[in-house]
Scaffold this motif. Structure first.
Motif, short mmCIF file in Angstrom:
data_model
loop_
_atom_site.label_atom_id
_atom_site.label_comp_id
_atom_site.label_asym_id
_atom_site.label_seq_id
_atom_site.Cartn_x
_atom_site.Cartn_y
_atom_site.Cartn_z
N GLU A 98 0.84 -1.19 0.00
CA GLU A 98 0.00 0.00 0.00
C GLU A 98 0.88 1.25 0.00
OE1 GLU A 98 -3.88 1.81 2.39
OE2 GLU A 98 -2.79 0.09 3.17
N ARG A 99 0.81 2.01 -1.06
CA ARG A 99 1.62 3.21 -1.22
C ARG A 99 0.74 4.45 -1.19
NH1 ARG A 99 4.93 0.92 -6.49
NH2 ARG A 99 5.62 -1.07 -5.55
N VAL A 100 -0.15 4.49 -0.23
CA VAL A 100 -1.05 5.63 -0.05
C VAL A 100 -0.68 6.29 1.27
CG1 VAL A 100 -3.43 6.39 0.10
CG2 VAL A 100 -2.85 4.41 -1.32
N PRO A 101 -0.16 7.52 1.25
CA PRO A 101 0.29 8.15 2.50
C PRO A 101 -0.81 8.24 3.56
CG PRO A 101 1.06 9.38 0.58
CD PRO A 101 0.10 8.36 0.07
N ASP A 102 -1.99 8.65 3.17
CA ASP A 102 -3.07 8.82 4.15
C ASP A 102 -4.36 8.25 3.55
OD1 ASP A 102 -4.74 9.47 6.19
OD2 ASP A 102 -4.38 11.64 6.10
N PRO A 103 -4.67 6.97 3.81
CA PRO A 103 -5.88 6.36 3.24
C PRO A 103 -7.15 7.09 3.63
CG PRO A 103 -4.41 4.68 4.15
CD PRO A 103 -3.87 6.01 4.59
N ASP A 104 -7.18 7.73 4.81
CA ASP A 104 -8.39 8.43 5.23
C ASP A 104 -8.72 9.62 4.34
OD1 ASP A 104 -8.89 6.73 7.34
OD2 ASP A 104 -7.54 7.83 8.69
N ALA A 123 -6.48 -19.88 -9.43
CA ALA A 123 -5.08 -20.16 -9.11
C ALA A 123 -4.95 -20.40 -7.62
CB ALA A 123 -4.18 -19.01 -9.57
N PRO A 124 -5.61 -21.44 -7.10
CA PRO A 124 -5.56 -21.68 -5.64
C PRO A 124 -4.14 -22.00 -5.18
CG PRO A 124 -6.54 -23.55 -6.80
CD PRO A 124 -6.39 -22.47 -7.81
N GLY A 125 -3.77 -21.42 -4.08
CA GLY A 125 -2.44 -21.65 -3.52
C GLY A 125 -1.36 -20.76 -4.09
N ALA A 126 -1.65 -20.00 -5.12
CA ALA A 126 -0.64 -19.13 -5.73
C ALA A 126 -0.46 -17.87 -4.89
CB ALA A 126 -1.04 -18.76 -7.15
N LEU A 127 0.73 -17.29 -4.98
CA LEU A 127 1.03 -16.05 -4.28
C LEU A 127 0.44 -14.87 -5.05
CD1 LEU A 127 2.47 -14.49 -2.02
CD2 LEU A 127 4.52 -14.46 -3.48
N VAL A 128 -0.39 -14.09 -4.37
CA VAL A 128 -1.05 -12.95 -4.99
C VAL A 128 -0.44 -11.67 -4.43
CG1 VAL A 128 -3.26 -11.81 -5.46
CG2 VAL A 128 -3.17 -14.30 -5.16
N ARG A 129 -0.06 -10.77 -5.32
CA ARG A 129 0.51 -9.50 -4.90
C ARG A 129 -0.46 -8.38 -5.23
NH1 ARG A 129 4.89 -8.43 -8.25
NH2 ARG A 129 3.76 -6.74 -9.27
N VAL A 130 -0.85 -7.63 -4.21
CA VAL A 130 -1.78 -6.52 -4.36
C VAL A 130 -1.01 -5.23 -4.13
CG1 VAL A 130 -3.88 -5.43 -3.52
CG2 VAL A 130 -3.71 -7.94 -3.60
N THR A 131 -1.09 -4.32 -5.10
CA THR A 131 -0.40 -3.04 -4.99
C THR A 131 -1.43 -1.93 -5.18
OG1 THR A 131 1.61 -4.00 -5.94
CG2 THR A 131 1.45 -1.60 -5.88
N VAL A 132 -1.49 -1.05 -4.20
CA VAL A 132 -2.38 0.10 -4.25
C VAL A 132 -1.52 1.34 -4.07
CG1 VAL A 132 -4.39 1.25 -3.28
CG2 VAL A 132 -4.28 -1.25 -3.31
N ALA A 133 -1.53 2.22 -5.06
CA ALA A 133 -0.66 3.40 -5.01
C ALA A 133 -1.47 4.64 -5.34
CB ALA A 133 0.50 3.25 -5.99
N ALA A 134 -1.13 5.74 -4.66
CA ALA A 134 -1.77 7.02 -4.94
C ALA A 134 -1.17 7.62 -6.20
CB ALA A 134 -1.59 7.96 -3.76
N THR A 135 -2.03 8.24 -7.01
CA THR A 135 -1.58 8.87 -8.25
C THR A 135 -1.70 10.39 -8.20
OG1 THR A 135 -3.78 8.62 -9.22
CG2 THR A 135 -2.21 6.84 -9.61
#
Length: 397
Positions: A287-293, A318-330
């Protein structure tokens, strides 16, 4: 005022066709009557009058009953033609009517019967040479063939027109059903949007107004105003519930309290990730969001739904696979959401070659497009599945 031709009336048009058929039969009968008068050695007036009376009665029978019982009427007219030359045109037009309205078996039967009658009549009639007999037979038999062919042609044309009308009716009905379905889907979409946009804000307004109303240190006027706001908010919630019920075509009692549940935002994302981990999914959150609020709730809500759908697809395909979630502010409140997971070994699970490219992704595309953002999903070169959405900031932020 537009002028409408009388012949456009179905009743008048049918009467005009019946009169035309009888007129043709009368013309054929007149020619046959004159020919019979020439071949008789000493024709009497009584015989001529009887011949004409039978011909007139035959024409009336043809006019009144040819549509009701075409086969029976044609057989009766054939018998009457045995005794009257002026009635010879009526069985011919009866055969035409049978070809126009009846099956090919009935048409073949009455045509063969009348053809045999023609051959027999010209064979036994006295006072005619052999060549004249053959020529007369050929003329009448050719006339019968032409009448039968014309009747069959008109019948085929009518059947074709009726088939085209039925196809046009089915096409109009299909178009009407597609329009109704589109309206239904649009009402569902509006209901979901109203639920997402209004319900949570109204419920928060009611909660804050209630807290102010029962705050001991607040002045009496403020508490009274807060009470009015709280009651108005709850009434608005009830109105919203009824509107959503009508848009979804469901009874009001079936909506329950779903319209009052708060919607998730970006701050609820860690809880979603933790829930997925407890369900057995190996997932990492960047999570690359400085202030989610500070992220607008509308943007955060859609980002939450995108991650939720991405984790569901990964868990399913894809059960058992590694999932990468990226959330970034633009910047200015916009977000970039990316979910990446390895593709399972083996053939693709659907015709598109993409795991989970079904209605879930269609719904996400609709959601992102409604915000003015972009959605990408597909196989990457290193054998992974990537779901990426760009959510722009709200207008005016």
């Amino acid at each position: 005022m537009r002028f409408r031709s009388p012949l456009r009336s179905p009743v008048l048009a049918q009467a005009a066709r019946d009169v035309s058929v009888v007129a043709v039969a009368a013309c054929i009968g007149s020619l046959a009557f004159l020919g019979a008068q020439e071949t008789r050695p000493h024709p009497s007036t009584a015989q001529s009058v009887r011949d004409l009376v039978i011909g007139i009665v035959a024409c009336l029978i043809l006019l009144l009953f040819r549509r009701r019982r075409p086969v029976a009427v044609t057989l009766v007219l054939t018998v009457m033609a045995v005794f009257s030359g002026s009635a010879w045109g009526t069985p011919a037009m009866g055969v035409f009517t049978v070809a126009l309205h009846c099956s090919w078996r009935a048409t073949a039967l009455v045509t063969a019967l009348n053809g045999g009658f023609i051959v027999f009549a010209f064979t036994v009639v006295p006072g005619m040479g052999d060549q004249e007999r053959v020529e007369s037979m050929a003329v009448f038999l050719s006339m019968y063939v032409a009448l039968v062919a014309t009747g069959l042609l008109i019948r085929s044309r009518r059947q074709l027109i009726e088939s085209l009308r039925e196809r046009a009716r089915q096409a109009e009905e299909g178009q009407r059903l597609r329009v109704e379905e589109a309206r239904h889907l649009e009402r569902e979409r509006i209901a979901r949007e109203m639920h997402d946009v209004l319900a949570h804000r109204i419920s928060l307004l009611a909660v804050h107004a209630g807290a102010l109303e029962f705050h001991a240190d607040a002045p009496a006027e403020q508490r009274e105003a807060a009470g009015i706001i709280r009651r108005g908010a709850y009434e608005a919630m009830e109105d919203l519930r009824q509107v959503i019920g009508m848009l979804r075509d469901t009874p009001p009692e079936s909506t329950g309290d779903t319209a009052e549940r708060p919607q998730p935002t970006l701050t609820d994302l860690p809880a979603l990730i933790e829930e997925s981990r407890r369900a057995g999914t190996h997932v990492t959150l960047d999570e690359r969001v400085p202030d989610p609020d500070q992220v607008p709730s509308r943007i955060g809500r859609h980002a939450y739904r995108i991650v939720q759908e991405g984790l569901t697809n990964a868990r399913k395909h894809a059960p058992g696979a590694l999932v990468r979630v990226t959330v970034a502010a633009t910047g200015a409140g916009g977000l970039s959401v990316e979910i990446v997971n390895p593709l399972p070994p083996g053939p693709a699970v659907n015709g598109t070659g993409l795991p989970g490219a079904g209605m879930g992704l269609v719904g996400l595309r609709e959601r992102v497009t409604m915000l003015g953002g972009e959605l990408e999903h597909g196989r990457t070169e290193d054998g992974r599945f990537r779901l990426h959405a760009t959510l722009p900031p709200p207008v005016g932020s």
